[in-house]
Design a protein around this motif. Structure first.
Motif, PDB file in Angstrom:
ATOM      1  N   SER A 348       6.276   6.844  -1.888  1.00 26.51           N
ATOM      2  CA  SER A 348       5.832   5.484  -2.220  1.00 26.51           C
ATOM      3  C   SER A 348       4.919   4.928  -1.127  1.00 26.51           C
ATOM      4  O   SER A 348       3.923   4.251  -1.418  1.00 26.51           O
ATOM      5  CB  SER A 348       7.039   4.564  -2.434  1.00 26.51           C
ATOM      6  OG  SER A 348       7.799   4.422  -1.258  1.00 26.51           O
ATOM      7  N   LEU A 349       5.236   5.215   0.133  1.00 26.77           N
ATOM      8  CA  LEU A 349       4.362   4.807   1.235  1.00 26.77           C
ATOM      9  C   LEU A 349       2.984   5.462   1.112  1.00 26.77           C
ATOM     10  O   LEU A 349       1.943   4.797   1.249  1.00 26.77           O
ATOM     11  CB  LEU A 349       4.989   5.193   2.573  1.00 26.77           C
ATOM     12  CG  LEU A 349       6.121   4.318   3.111  1.00 26.77           C
ATOM     13  CD1 LEU A 349       6.846   5.033   4.235  1.00 26.77           C
ATOM     14  CD2 LEU A 349       5.574   3.000   3.595  1.00 26.77           C
ATOM     15  N   ALA A 350       2.983   6.753   0.841  1.00 30.38           N
ATOM     16  CA  ALA A 350       1.713   7.468   0.699  1.00 30.38           C
ATOM     17  C   ALA A 350       0.918   6.939  -0.496  1.00 30.38           C
ATOM     18  O   ALA A 350      -0.306   6.763  -0.410  1.00 30.38           O
ATOM     19  CB  ALA A 350       1.973   8.965   0.546  1.00 30.38           C
ATOM     20  N   ALA A 351       1.606   6.670  -1.607  1.00 26.59           N
ATOM     21  CA  ALA A 351       0.924   6.158  -2.797  1.00 26.59           C
ATOM     22  C   ALA A 351       0.273   4.808  -2.517  1.00 26.59           C
ATOM     23  O   ALA A 351      -0.847   4.528  -2.977  1.00 26.59           O
ATOM     24  CB  ALA A 351       1.915   6.040  -3.958  1.00 26.59           C
ATOM     25  N   ALA A 352       0.950   3.948  -1.749  1.00 28.31           N
ATOM     26  CA  ALA A 352       0.380   2.647  -1.402  1.00 28.31           C
ATOM     27  C   ALA A 352      -0.892   2.820  -0.577  1.00 28.31           C
ATOM     28  O   ALA A 352      -1.901   2.132  -0.806  1.00 28.31           O
ATOM     29  CB  ALA A 352       1.406   1.817  -0.631  1.00 28.31           C
ATOM     30  N   ALA A 353      -0.863   3.737   0.388  1.00 26.45           N
ATOM     31  CA  ALA A 353      -2.054   3.984   1.205  1.00 26.45           C
ATOM     32  C   ALA A 353      -3.190   4.533   0.356  1.00 26.45           C
ATOM     33  O   ALA A 353      -4.363   4.137   0.526  1.00 26.45           O
ATOM     34  CB  ALA A 353      -1.715   4.955   2.340  1.00 26.45           C
ATOM     35  N   PHE A 354      -2.883   5.428  -0.564  1.00 22.33           N
ATOM     36  CA  PHE A 354      -3.917   5.987  -1.437  1.00 22.33           C
ATOM     37  C   PHE A 354      -4.524   4.910  -2.341  1.00 22.33           C
ATOM     38  O   PHE A 354      -5.713   4.960  -2.665  1.00 22.33           O
ATOM     39  CB  PHE A 354      -3.351   7.129  -2.275  1.00 22.33           C
ATOM     40  CG  PHE A 354      -3.054   8.378  -1.485  1.00 22.33           C
ATOM     41  CD1 PHE A 354      -3.913   8.803  -0.472  1.00 22.33           C
ATOM     42  CD2 PHE A 354      -1.912   9.128  -1.735  1.00 22.33           C
ATOM     43  CE1 PHE A 354      -3.646   9.957   0.262  1.00 22.33           C
ATOM     44  CE2 PHE A 354      -1.631  10.274  -1.015  1.00 22.33           C
ATOM     45  CZ  PHE A 354      -2.500  10.690  -0.007  1.00 22.33           C
ATOM     46  N   LEU A 355      -3.713   3.938  -2.758  1.00 21.13           N
ATOM     47  CA  LEU A 355      -4.248   2.836  -3.551  1.00 21.13           C
ATOM     48  C   LEU A 355      -5.257   2.016  -2.753  1.00 21.13           C
ATOM     49  O   LEU A 355      -6.310   1.618  -3.268  1.00 21.13           O
ATOM     50  CB  LEU A 355      -3.108   1.925  -4.032  1.00 21.13           C
ATOM     51  CG  LEU A 355      -2.523   2.174  -5.417  1.00 21.13           C
ATOM     52  CD1 LEU A 355      -1.455   1.142  -5.735  1.00 21.13           C
ATOM     53  CD2 LEU A 355      -3.609   2.148  -6.486  1.00 21.13           C
ATOM     54  N   VAL A 356      -4.922   1.735  -1.488  1.00 26.76           N
ATOM     55  CA  VAL A 356      -5.867   1.017  -0.628  1.00 26.76           C
ATOM     56  C   VAL A 356      -7.159   1.816  -0.495  1.00 26.76           C
ATOM     57  O   VAL A 356      -8.270   1.262  -0.580  1.00 26.76           O
ATOM     58  CB  VAL A 356      -5.251   0.757   0.758  1.00 26.76           C
ATOM     59  CG1 VAL A 356      -6.273   0.105   1.687  1.00 26.76           C
ATOM     60  CG2 VAL A 356      -4.026  -0.145   0.631  1.00 26.76           C
ATOM     61  N   ALA A 357      -7.045   3.134  -0.302  1.00 27.63           N
ATOM     62  CA  ALA A 357      -8.228   3.983  -0.193  1.00 27.63           C
ATOM     63  C   ALA A 357      -9.058   3.924  -1.472  1.00 27.63           C
ATOM     64  O   ALA A 357     -10.294   3.814  -1.425  1.00 27.63           O
ATOM     65  CB  ALA A 357      -7.812   5.420   0.110  1.00 27.63           C
ATOM     66  N   ALA A 358      -8.390   3.989  -2.620  1.00 23.43           N
ATOM     67  CA  ALA A 358      -9.105   3.946  -3.903  1.00 23.43           C
ATOM     68  C   ALA A 358      -9.811   2.610  -4.094  1.00 23.43           C
ATOM     69  O   ALA A 358     -10.951   2.559  -4.572  1.00 23.43           O
ATOM     70  CB  ALA A 358      -8.127   4.201  -5.046  1.00 23.43           C
ATOM     71  N   GLY A 359      -9.146   1.504  -3.715  1.00 26.06           N
ATOM     72  CA  GLY A 359      -9.743   0.186  -3.877  1.00 26.06           C
ATOM     73  C   GLY A 359     -11.015   0.022  -3.076  1.00 26.06           C
ATOM     74  O   GLY A 359     -12.023  -0.494  -3.584  1.00 26.06           O
ATOM     75  N   TYR A 360     -11.003   0.488  -1.827  1.00 22.54           N
ATOM     76  CA  TYR A 360     -12.217   0.371  -1.011  1.00 22.54           C
ATOM     77  C   TYR A 360     -13.271   1.377  -1.430  1.00 22.54           C
ATOM     78  O   TYR A 360     -14.485   1.107  -1.330  1.00 22.54           O
ATOM     79  CB  TYR A 360     -11.881   0.519   0.470  1.00 22.54           C
ATOM     80  CG  TYR A 360     -11.390  -0.776   1.060  1.00 22.54           C
ATOM     81  CD1 TYR A 360     -12.263  -1.827   1.301  1.00 22.54           C
ATOM     82  CD2 TYR A 360     -10.043  -0.968   1.350  1.00 22.54           C
ATOM     83  CE1 TYR A 360     -11.829  -3.035   1.823  1.00 22.54           C
ATOM     84  CE2 TYR A 360      -9.592  -2.183   1.866  1.00 22.54           C
ATOM     85  CZ  TYR A 360     -10.482  -3.197   2.094  1.00 22.54           C
ATOM     86  OH  TYR A 360     -10.041  -4.400   2.599  1.00 22.54           O
ATOM     87  N   ALA A 361     -12.867   2.546  -1.919  1.00 23.23           N
ATOM     88  CA  ALA A 361     -13.836   3.511  -2.432  1.00 23.23           C
ATOM     89  C   ALA A 361     -14.553   2.955  -3.665  1.00 23.23           C
ATOM     90  O   ALA A 361     -15.738   3.244  -3.890  1.00 23.23           O
ATOM     91  CB  ALA A 361     -13.139   4.825  -2.772  1.00 23.23           C
ATOM     92  N   LEU A 362     -13.865   2.143  -4.455  1.00 22.73           N
ATOM     93  CA  LEU A 362     -14.494   1.536  -5.631  1.00 22.73           C
ATOM     94  C   LEU A 362     -15.644   0.602  -5.250  1.00 22.73           C
ATOM     95  O   LEU A 362     -16.570   0.397  -6.046  1.00 22.73           O
ATOM     96  CB  LEU A 362     -13.443   0.761  -6.438  1.00 22.73           C
ATOM     97  CG  LEU A 362     -12.467   1.576  -7.273  1.00 22.73           C
ATOM     98  CD1 LEU A 362     -11.393   0.671  -7.872  1.00 22.73           C
ATOM     99  CD2 LEU A 362     -13.196   2.334  -8.377  1.00 22.73           C
ATOM    100  N   TRP A 363     -15.584   0.018  -4.033  1.00 25.38           N
ATOM    101  CA  TRP A 363     -16.662  -0.856  -3.599  1.00 25.38           C
ATOM    102  C   TRP A 363     -17.989  -0.104  -3.471  1.00 25.38           C
ATOM    103  O   TRP A 363     -19.066  -0.706  -3.623  1.00 25.38           O
ATOM    104  CB  TRP A 363     -16.331  -1.489  -2.249  1.00 25.38           C
ATOM    105  CG  TRP A 363     -15.493  -2.729  -2.333  1.00 25.38           C
ATOM    106  CD1 TRP A 363     -14.158  -2.823  -2.112  1.00 25.38           C
ATOM    107  CD2 TRP A 363     -15.949  -4.058  -2.625  1.00 25.38           C
ATOM    108  NE1 TRP A 363     -13.740  -4.121  -2.271  1.00 25.38           N
ATOM    109  CE2 TRP A 363     -14.814  -4.903  -2.581  1.00 25.38           C
ATOM    110  CE3 TRP A 363     -17.193  -4.604  -2.922  1.00 25.38           C
ATOM    111  CZ2 TRP A 363     -14.900  -6.270  -2.825  1.00 25.38           C
ATOM    112  CZ3 TRP A 363     -17.282  -5.967  -3.177  1.00 25.38           C
ATOM    113  CH2 TRP A 363     -16.142  -6.789  -3.122  1.00 25.38           C
TER     114      TRP A 363
END
Length: 473
Positions: A348-363
């Motif tokens: 769950s910790l790793a998934a949260a970090a990957f979500l942050v990465a995906a959100g900024y990659a979308l920019w």
């Protein structure tokens, strides 16, 4: 809080009561974090300073935060977490009243720095919950749930505070406006005094004054160097020299702490398999959650007709964007127990970090329309909220009972240093063709914003990978 009230036992009801009082502390923290943002320009007018000088507020609090968290966290382990929570709340109240009464920019800046003592609140609160649940047989679960409730309350209060100050700024005087957060923190001091049980500390030994001195030298040099680079630019010889000296000072600091039986900074614990991925994640996460705020704001406000990029948004839309981000932060925090139940703590910790990465990659491909910005920040918000709630709890769970305050506090300290590092890097990237202090006098290159989004995405990705290999110590 009924989810914490396991089988309505007296022990569980006591825990729920403590969490309820700690929620009040996080509401006060949310007021401090959200109340001032909409009125920065009004504060600048009140102090007769330029808007660009407001950036010194951030620099002052970053330095104080980085210096205060480790010694206060260690004191919590030694004398009891409630005592240190009371001390830091009292110091924060003094700083908050200082803001309302400060006659000059200099005194206001000092009060603003002193107010930064609140950064240790959440780690201390989670340490209190972790200690209180030691005999329940469900310590990790209850600590995570308590952390989720605290962070959810924090984020919701940020929104309410921002809306409140924005609504009142035109109708009341600045001194009265600035007194309201001070009143909230003062009331919070009384609630902690009467509502949270006082449990003696479990740490042993004496306070490591030598370690504190060396740590002050290390952080002072590094943070001072980053600020010099941010102000003077990448050509600042003084800035790079200070950073280099600070990094070199880590060597004697680590050696000295390794020879102390009860060190201020337990280097061995930080390097243990259960801790280093968490602390590294906090550093990397700080780059986006603390370092990217100003670049995102300036990009959103930039007029595309004059700069060739940007959203040309009004201040009200920036508030909306912040509100969406904070709402999804709260969603990420409140749903954290569901994440852990479905994926386990590590995943769950790793998934949260990957979500942050995906959100900024979308920019990177999607930054031309307001709806794209809202979606990007919603994704970032969910992951960020889960990380804010889970990192201190995970650090506490991977630390011995006598070091929970230190471990949770270090997640905030490393996050602050990460934010300061990213802030300097982003300032360099964005200042290469214009000013980020005031977009009216020049625009940063779009490539600078690509640097910001890329650094945030890569940092979060590296955090997710580190958390994926994490094992308990």
């Amino acid at each position: 809080m009924t989810r914490l009230d396991m089988q309505l036992s007296p022990h569980a009801r006591s825990l729920a009561t403590i969490v309820g009082f700690l929620v009040c502390v996080e509401i006060a923290s949310g007021v401090l974090q959200g109340y001032y943002t909409p009125i920065y320009s009004d504060i600048a007018d009140h102090l007769s300073i330029k808007d660009a000088d407001v950036n010194w507020f951030e620099a002052a609090q970053l330095i104080v935060s980085a210096l205060l968290v480790p010694p206060l966290a260690r004191l919590g382990d030694l004398v009891g977490h409630k005592k240190v929570l009371l001390l830091s709340t009292a110091v924060t109240a003094i700083g908050s009243w200082g803001l309302a009464l400060a006659p000059t920019f200099g005194t206001f800046l000092v009060a603003w720095a002193v107010q930064g003592a609140y950064v240790v609140w959440l780690p201390l609160e989670i340490s209190i919950i972790h200690r209180r649940t030691a005999d329940t047989g469900r310590q990790a679960l209850l600590t995570r749930r308590g952390a989720a409730i605290l962070v959810g309350a924090l984020e919701l209060s940020v929104i309410v505070a921002a809306l409140t100050s924005g609504a009142l700024v035109e109708s009341v005087g600045m001194s009265t406006l600035l007194a309201l957060p001070a009143i909230v923190v003062t009331l919070c001091l009384g609630l902690v005094w009467f509502g949270v049980e006082d449990v003696p500390g479990t740490g042993s030994g004496t306070f490591d004054w030598r370690g504190l001195g060396l740590l002050t030298v290390v952080l002072g040099l590094v943070m001072g160097g980053l600020i010099a680079i941010r102000v003077a630019g990448p050509s600042s010889v003084l800035g790079w020299a200070l950073v280099a000296l600070g990094l070199l000072a880590l060597v004697p600091f680590a050696r000295a702490e390794g020879r102390v039986e009860e060190p201020l900074v337990d280097v061995r614990l930080l390097l243990s398999p259960g801790q280093w991925p968490i602390q590294l994640t906090a550093f990397l996460f700080g780059m986006s959650v603390l370092g990217a705020q100003i670049p995102l704001s300036t990009f959103t406000r930039t007029d595309p007709e004059t700069a060739g990029y940007g959203l040309g948004a009004s201040a009200s839309f920036v508030s909306t964007l912040i509100g969406v981000y904070v709402i999804f932060l709260a969603i990420g925090a409140f749903t954290l127990p569901l994440w852990v139940r479905a994926l386990g703590e590590r995943r769950s910790l790793a998934a949260a970090a990957f979500l942050v990465a995906a959100g900024y990659a979308l920019w990177l491909p999607f930054h031309d329309h307001t709806w794209q910005a809202l979606i990007n920040m919603a994704v970032v918000g969910v992951g960020s909220g889960a990380l804010v709630a889970s990192l201190p709890a995970a650090a506490a769970g991977a630390a011995p009972p006598s070091r929970t305050g230190f471990a949770t506090g270090m997640t905030n300290a490393t996050k602050t240093v990460g934010g300061a590092f990213a802030s300097a890097v982003f300032a360099i990237a964005l200042a290469s063709a214009g000013s980020i202090a005031d977009p009216r006098y020049g625009h940063a290159p779009l490539s600078g914003y690509y640097v910001v989004w890329s650094v945030c995405a890569v940092a979060a990705l590296l955090a997710g990978l580190a958390l994926s290999v994490r094992r308990r110590s």
